[in-house]
Scaffold this motif. Structure first.
Motif, PDB file in Angstrom:
ATOM      1  N   GLY A 341      50.957 -76.138  44.760  1.00  0.00           N
ATOM      2  CA  GLY A 341      52.385 -76.477  44.713  1.00  0.00           C
ATOM      3  C   GLY A 341      53.146 -75.136  45.144  1.00  0.00           C
ATOM      4  O   GLY A 341      52.906 -74.495  45.902  1.00  0.00           O
ATOM      5  N   ALA A 342      54.051 -74.815  44.198  1.00  0.00           N
ATOM      6  CA  ALA A 342      55.217 -73.855  44.483  1.00  0.00           C
ATOM      7  C   ALA A 342      54.618 -72.381  44.654  1.00  0.00           C
ATOM      8  O   ALA A 342      55.061 -71.454  45.215  1.00  0.00           O
ATOM      9  N   ARG A 343      53.275 -72.260  43.994  1.00  0.00           N
ATOM     10  CA  ARG A 343      52.609 -71.112  44.022  1.00  0.00           C
ATOM     11  C   ARG A 343      51.820 -70.790  45.216  1.00  0.00           C
ATOM     12  O   ARG A 343      51.068 -69.788  45.209  1.00  0.00           O
ATOM     13  N   ALA A 344      51.422 -71.979  45.823  1.00  0.00           N
ATOM     14  CA  ALA A 344      50.570 -71.833  46.810  1.00  0.00           C
ATOM     15  C   ALA A 344      50.991 -70.625  47.987  1.00  0.00           C
ATOM     16  O   ALA A 344      51.950 -70.416  48.281  1.00  0.00           O
ATOM     17  N   ALA A 345      49.963 -69.818  48.624  1.00  0.00           N
ATOM     18  CA  ALA A 345      50.280 -68.947  49.441  1.00  0.00           C
ATOM     19  C   ALA A 345      49.253 -68.943  50.735  1.00  0.00           C
ATOM     20  O   ALA A 345      48.135 -69.279  50.377  1.00  0.00           O
ATOM     21  N   VAL A 346      49.788 -68.650  51.893  1.00  0.00           N
ATOM     22  CA  VAL A 346      48.970 -68.523  53.037  1.00  0.00           C
ATOM     23  C   VAL A 346      48.400 -67.184  53.071  1.00  0.00           C
ATOM     24  O   VAL A 346      49.474 -66.053  53.147  1.00  0.00           O
ATOM     25  N   VAL A 347      47.223 -66.905  53.074  1.00  0.00           N
ATOM     26  CA  VAL A 347      46.584 -65.416  53.101  1.00  0.00           C
ATOM     27  C   VAL A 347      45.547 -65.314  54.349  1.00  0.00           C
ATOM     28  O   VAL A 347      44.835 -66.080  54.611  1.00  0.00           O
ATOM     29  N   PRO A 348      45.916 -64.172  55.052  1.00  0.00           N
ATOM     30  CA  PRO A 348      45.004 -63.746  56.293  1.00  0.00           C
ATOM     31  C   PRO A 348      44.070 -63.069  55.799  1.00  0.00           C
ATOM     32  O   PRO A 348      43.889 -62.503  54.923  1.00  0.00           O
TER      33      PRO A 348
END
Length: 378
Positions: A341-348
């Motif tokens: 949802g709104a808290r999702a993040a893409v992390v490298p």
């Protein structure tokens, strides 16, 4: 006679040329007709790419979305639901996305060779040609009149008729029915595809003669994947190298040869023309799915991925390719989406922890992450 170029090059420049030919970075603005005129729709993107690795459905959806500007997840799913794009086993026994009119002639080229290569496995599984014919009749009866059936439902039909599906027997039977053009995967049901009658789902198929088909396959591959080698194409399709070399003589005048590291690479004249100015994508940062053609479309991946990092994208050689971070034409790490949802993040997860992304690259990474989130509809 094919043109030959000997520009001073490095690996990243060749990687960026591949980004351009694969439509992962835009061409510079040019008058219409001076650059490749490509339909940027979902269906047009798949047709341009010729075939796109698709054994992981979710990865394949983003592979298309990353190349079709402005498209969303719903657009790619809709293309599969309508049959504008199809997913089957056109080569290497691996699922790919292809344009519907191309699937039959690709199968004509590759199915017999693959059938021979898995004949011993079929003997181990107790699959005979009469078993295939019986299964075909059962399947076509089940999907007659435009019907669709899930894999689980079809396997129940097979089991009830004495065609056991346990121990990979079912998937081998199903793959054979699809390779021979009797069944094809059709509309989506959640994250699964239903099986339908090939002729009903794809009423119009191109059927060029074999030599013409191999030549077209070659030309389209080099246009959409170049710079690449003849061996890259032979591996990609699993067509005999002798056939490939013979067909190559018919198309090489439409391609440009580029020498690098003692190897000849081939690409379209449009892609080669980028070397006259500046190859786009120098500051690009892309978030590509696992199993993407940028990595898997070649037998030698060392142009875009340093050999010491191979194991980082396929841990333990398990055959499952991770999502990749590509900066300026080179794979520099992997990535994951964490949260929802709104808290999702893409992390490298960069390969070289001593070289973090600079300010410009961080901004490009953030843009790529927003694009991916937008594609998902998040």
């Amino acid at each position: 006679m094919a043109a030959k170029m000997r520009n001073r090059l490095d690996r990243r420049t060749l990687g960026r040329l591949r980004l351009a030919s694969q439509r992962l970075v835009p061409y510079p603005a040019a008058p219409r007709g001076l650059g490749p005129d490509v339909d940027g729709s979902v269906a047009g993107t798949v047709r341009w790419m010729t075939a796109m690795q698709a054994q992981d459905l979710q990865a394949a959806l983003w592979a298309v979305g990353s190349r079709a500007p402005g498209s969303g997840l719903a657009d790619v799913r809709s293309a599969l639901d309508s049959g504008a794009v199809v997913r089957s086993w056109p080569m290497r026994g691996t699922l790919h996305l292809v344009a519907p009119e191309d699937l039959h002639w690709m199968l004509d080229l590759t199915a017999e060779r693959l059938t021979k290569s898995i004949a011993s496995r079929h003997r181990e599984l107790g699959i005979t040609w009469p078993d295939i014919e019986k299964s075909r009749d059962l399947a076509l009866e089940r999907v007659a009149g435009g019907g669709a059936v899930s894999r689980a439902e079809l396997f129940q039909v097979f089991d009830a008729a004495g065609q056991a599906t346990q121990g990979q027997r079912g998937i081998h039977i199903l793959g054979t029915l699809c390779r021979h053009g009797w069944l094809v995967q059709g509309p989506l049901a959640g994250n699964q595809q239903l099986l339908v009658d090939f002729q009903s789902w794809i009423p119009v198929s191109r059927r060029p003669a074999r030599e013409e088909a191999v030549a077209e396959f070659l030309l389209r591959y080099f246009r959409s994947h170049g710079p690449a080698t003849i061996r890259d194409f032979a591996w990609w399709t699993q067509l005999p190298l002798t056939d490939v070399r013979a067909a190559f003589e018919d198309v090489k005048d439409q391609l440009v040869e580029l020498e690098f590291g003692g190897t000849s690479y081939w690409m379209s004249a449009e892609t080669a023309s980028l070397l006259d100015d500046r190859v786009p994508g120098q500051r690009s940062v892309l978030l590509l799915p696992g199993f993407d053609e940028f990595v898997l479309g070649y037998t030698d991946r060392s142009l875009v991925l340093k050999p010491e990092y191979f194991n980082r994208i396929v841990p333990g050689g398990n055959g499952v390719f991770k999502k990749t971070v590509v900066a300026g034409g080179e794979v520099i790490g992997t990535w994951a989406r964490e949260g929802s949802g709104a808290r999702a993040a893409v992390v490298p997860d960069l390969f070289d922890g001593t070289k973090p992304l600079g300010a410009t690259a961080r901004a490009a990474f953030a843009r790529a992450a927003r694009r991916y989130q937008a594609f998902l509809g998040a």
